[in-house]
Design a protein around this motif. Sequence first.
Motif, PDB file in Angstrom:
ATOM      1  N   ARG A  19       0.843  -1.208   0.000  1.00 41.13           N
ATOM      2  CA  ARG A  19       0.000   0.000   0.000  1.00 41.13           C
ATOM      3  C   ARG A  19       0.875   1.254   0.000  1.00 41.13           C
ATOM      4  NH1 ARG A  19      -5.257  -1.387   0.967  1.00 41.13           N
ATOM      5  NH2 ARG A  19      -5.580  -3.226   2.259  1.00 41.13           N
ATOM      6  N   GLY A  20       2.033   1.161   0.629  1.00 37.80           N
ATOM      7  CA  GLY A  20       2.929   2.303   0.732  1.00 37.80           C
ATOM      8  C   GLY A  20       3.775   2.566  -0.499  1.00 37.80           C
ATOM      9  N   VAL A  21       4.048   1.542  -1.291  1.00 44.41           N
ATOM     10  CA  VAL A  21       4.948   1.719  -2.433  1.00 44.41           C
ATOM     11  C   VAL A  21       4.496   2.838  -3.375  1.00 44.41           C
ATOM     12  CG1 VAL A  21       5.931   0.613  -4.498  1.00 44.41           C
ATOM     13  CG2 VAL A  21       5.912  -0.612  -2.319  1.00 44.41           C
ATOM     14  N   PRO A  22       3.231   2.901  -3.798  1.00 40.58           N
ATOM     15  CA  PRO A  22       2.838   3.983  -4.716  1.00 40.58           C
ATOM     16  C   PRO A  22       2.922   5.387  -4.097  1.00 40.58           C
ATOM     17  CG  PRO A  22       1.235   2.194  -4.786  1.00 40.58           C
ATOM     18  CD  PRO A  22       2.143   1.932  -3.622  1.00 40.58           C
ATOM     19  N   LEU A  23       3.040   5.460  -2.785  1.00 41.46           N
ATOM     20  CA  LEU A  23       3.122   6.757  -2.110  1.00 41.46           C
ATOM     21  C   LEU A  23       4.541   7.319  -2.080  1.00 41.46           C
ATOM     22  CD1 LEU A  23       0.831   5.929   0.943  1.00 41.46           C
ATOM     23  CD2 LEU A  23       0.184   7.010  -1.233  1.00 41.46           C
ATOM     24  N   VAL A  24       5.527   6.478  -2.386  1.00 32.94           N
ATOM     25  CA  VAL A  24       6.923   6.903  -2.344  1.00 32.94           C
ATOM     26  C   VAL A  24       7.282   7.547  -3.683  1.00 32.94           C
ATOM     27  CG1 VAL A  24       9.314   6.131  -2.046  1.00 32.94           C
ATOM     28  CG2 VAL A  24       7.472   5.036  -0.738  1.00 32.94           C
ATOM     29  N   PRO A  25       7.667   8.817  -3.685  1.00 33.23           N
ATOM     30  CA  PRO A  25       7.935   9.504  -4.958  1.00 33.23           C
ATOM     31  C   PRO A  25       9.035   8.847  -5.804  1.00 33.23           C
ATOM     32  CG  PRO A  25       7.818  11.086  -3.153  1.00 33.23           C
ATOM     33  CD  PRO A  25       7.782   9.715  -2.539  1.00 33.23           C
ATOM     34  N   GLU A  26       9.997   8.201  -5.171  1.00 33.60           N
ATOM     35  CA  GLU A  26      11.101   7.590  -5.910  1.00 33.60           C
ATOM     36  C   GLU A  26      10.787   6.177  -6.400  1.00 33.60           C
ATOM     37  OE1 GLU A  26      11.519   8.962  -2.818  1.00 33.60           O
ATOM     38  OE2 GLU A  26      12.514  10.815  -3.429  1.00 33.60           O
ATOM     39  N   ARG A  27       9.575   5.683  -6.164  1.00 36.47           N
ATOM     40  CA  ARG A  27       9.225   4.312  -6.565  1.00 36.47           C
ATOM     41  C   ARG A  27       8.117   4.307  -7.605  1.00 36.47           C
ATOM     42  NH1 ARG A  27      11.082  -0.265  -3.142  1.00 36.47           N
ATOM     43  NH2 ARG A  27      12.917   0.676  -2.215  1.00 36.47           N
ATOM     44  N   GLU A  28       8.200   3.341  -8.505  1.00 36.97           N
ATOM     45  CA  GLU A  28       7.159   3.059  -9.492  1.00 36.97           C
ATOM     46  C   GLU A  28       6.825   1.577  -9.327  1.00 36.97           C
ATOM     47  OE1 GLU A  28       6.037   5.258 -12.171  1.00 36.97           O
ATOM     48  OE2 GLU A  28       7.090   6.841 -11.088  1.00 36.97           O
ATOM     49  N   LEU A  29       5.559   1.247  -9.156  1.00 33.73           N
ATOM     50  CA  LEU A  29       5.117  -0.138  -8.984  1.00 33.73           C
ATOM     51  C   LEU A  29       4.431  -0.607 -10.256  1.00 33.73           C
ATOM     52  CD1 LEU A  29       4.616  -2.659  -7.212  1.00 33.73           C
ATOM     53  CD2 LEU A  29       2.511  -1.538  -6.409  1.00 33.73           C
ATOM     54  N   ILE A  30       4.939  -1.702 -10.792  1.00 34.96           N
ATOM     55  CA  ILE A  30       4.354  -2.324 -11.978  1.00 34.96           C
ATOM     56  C   ILE A  30       3.844  -3.692 -11.558  1.00 34.96           C
ATOM     57  CG2 ILE A  30       4.861  -3.260 -14.270  1.00 34.96           C
ATOM     58  CD1 ILE A  30       7.211  -0.780 -13.563  1.00 34.96           C
ATOM     59  N   VAL A  31       2.603  -3.994 -11.895  1.00 30.95           N
ATOM     60  CA  VAL A  31       2.035  -5.304 -11.573  1.00 30.95           C
ATOM     61  C   VAL A  31       1.722  -6.048 -12.855  1.00 30.95           C
ATOM     62  CG1 VAL A  31       1.085  -4.555  -9.350  1.00 30.95           C
ATOM     63  CG2 VAL A  31      -0.357  -4.493 -11.412  1.00 30.95           C
ATOM     64  N   GLY A  32       1.756  -7.369 -12.753  1.00 29.28           N
ATOM     65  CA  GLY A  32       1.392  -8.226 -13.872  1.00 29.28           C
ATOM     66  C   GLY A  32       0.127  -8.987 -13.542  1.00 29.28           C
ATOM     67  N   ARG A  33      -0.795  -8.997 -14.493  1.00 28.19           N
ATOM     68  CA  ARG A  33      -2.087  -9.663 -14.297  1.00 28.19           C
ATOM     69  C   ARG A  33      -2.276 -10.761 -15.344  1.00 28.19           C
ATOM     70  NH1 ARG A  33      -5.786  -6.383 -11.307  1.00 28.19           N
ATOM     71  NH2 ARG A  33      -5.044  -4.254 -11.052  1.00 28.19           N
ATOM     72  N   MET A  34      -2.916 -11.825 -14.909  1.00 27.02           N
ATOM     73  CA  MET A  34      -3.414 -12.848 -15.813  1.00 27.02           C
ATOM     74  C   MET A  34      -4.904 -12.949 -15.550  1.00 27.02           C
ATOM     75  SD  MET A  34      -0.331 -15.730 -15.880  1.00 27.02           S
ATOM     76  CE  MET A  34      -1.125 -16.711 -14.661  1.00 27.02           C
ATOM     77  N   ASP A  35      -5.670 -12.778 -16.607  1.00 29.40           N
ATOM     78  CA  ASP A  35      -7.127 -12.797 -16.496  1.00 29.40           C
ATOM     79  C   ASP A  35      -7.617 -11.854 -15.400  1.00 29.40           C
ATOM     80  OD1 ASP A  35      -7.256 -14.629 -18.593  1.00 29.40           O
ATOM     81  OD2 ASP A  35      -7.152 -16.347 -17.241  1.00 29.40           O
ATOM     82  N   GLY A  36      -6.949 -10.703 -15.292  1.00 28.80           N
ATOM     83  CA  GLY A  36      -7.362  -9.650 -14.373  1.00 28.80           C
ATOM     84  C   GLY A  36      -6.836  -9.762 -12.954  1.00 28.80           C
ATOM     85  N   VAL A  37      -6.192 -10.866 -12.598  1.00 20.40           N
ATOM     86  CA  VAL A  37      -5.695 -11.089 -11.230  1.00 20.40           C
ATOM     87  C   VAL A  37      -4.193 -10.836 -11.188  1.00 20.40           C
ATOM     88  CG1 VAL A  37      -5.444 -12.777  -9.362  1.00 20.40           C
ATOM     89  CG2 VAL A  37      -7.506 -12.783 -10.795  1.00 20.40           C
ATOM     90  N   ILE A  38      -3.728 -10.128 -10.166  1.00 22.52           N
ATOM     91  CA  ILE A  38      -2.301  -9.846 -10.001  1.00 22.52           C
ATOM     92  C   ILE A  38      -1.583 -11.108  -9.529  1.00 22.52           C
ATOM     93  CG2 ILE A  38      -0.571  -8.536  -8.714  1.00 22.52           C
ATOM     94  CD1 ILE A  38      -2.604  -6.228  -8.570  1.00 22.52           C
TER      95      ILE A  38
END
Length: 180
Positions: free
Chosen positions: A58-77
């Motif tokens: 939950r905190g990762v997207p709040l950190v200005p120096e971090r970018e979070l990329i997720v991978g989904r299969m059929d909509g699920v991470i």
Amino acid sequence: MKPTLPPPASMTAELVEAFTDESDIHALAEAATAAVLDGGGFGWVKPPTAAAVEQYYRGVPLVPERELIVGRMDGVIYGAAQLQKPSRNNEAQSFAVQLLHHFVAPYARGHGLAKLILKKAEEQAKALGFHVLNLDVRESQQGAMSLYEAEGFIHWGTHPAYARVKGQIISGHFYYKALK
């Protein structure tokens, strides 16, 4: 390793700026925990509680120096990676970004999701104006090393005492890729 999930109808990789769906944070925490239990790590040798993993993500997207990329299969991470931008006072290395915590849950491997996440991370790094993508990986993660080498990353060095896992000191490998 053979995948245990059937081939997905769809696969995507996307940047997460905020979590709006609770099922996403739960799926990400579950996938991360499974990866840690399988030796995928990203620093953890034993997974913390589900609540701690969820709080971390939950905190990762709040950190200005971090970018979070997720991978989904059929909509699920089922996997993720992070880009760590250099600190603002690091002008000398402001052209390079670090790839961190790249993983796919072991039961979702074998479909190309790790490669898709990696490609999205490269695209995001280029979009942010970076010219080099750096990463490091434990010797025990042979599959990851094979992927990085197949995708054009250059192995430039090895640290013989990189990590301690289950009481054993293991080496780690360092890679970079020039982004065009």
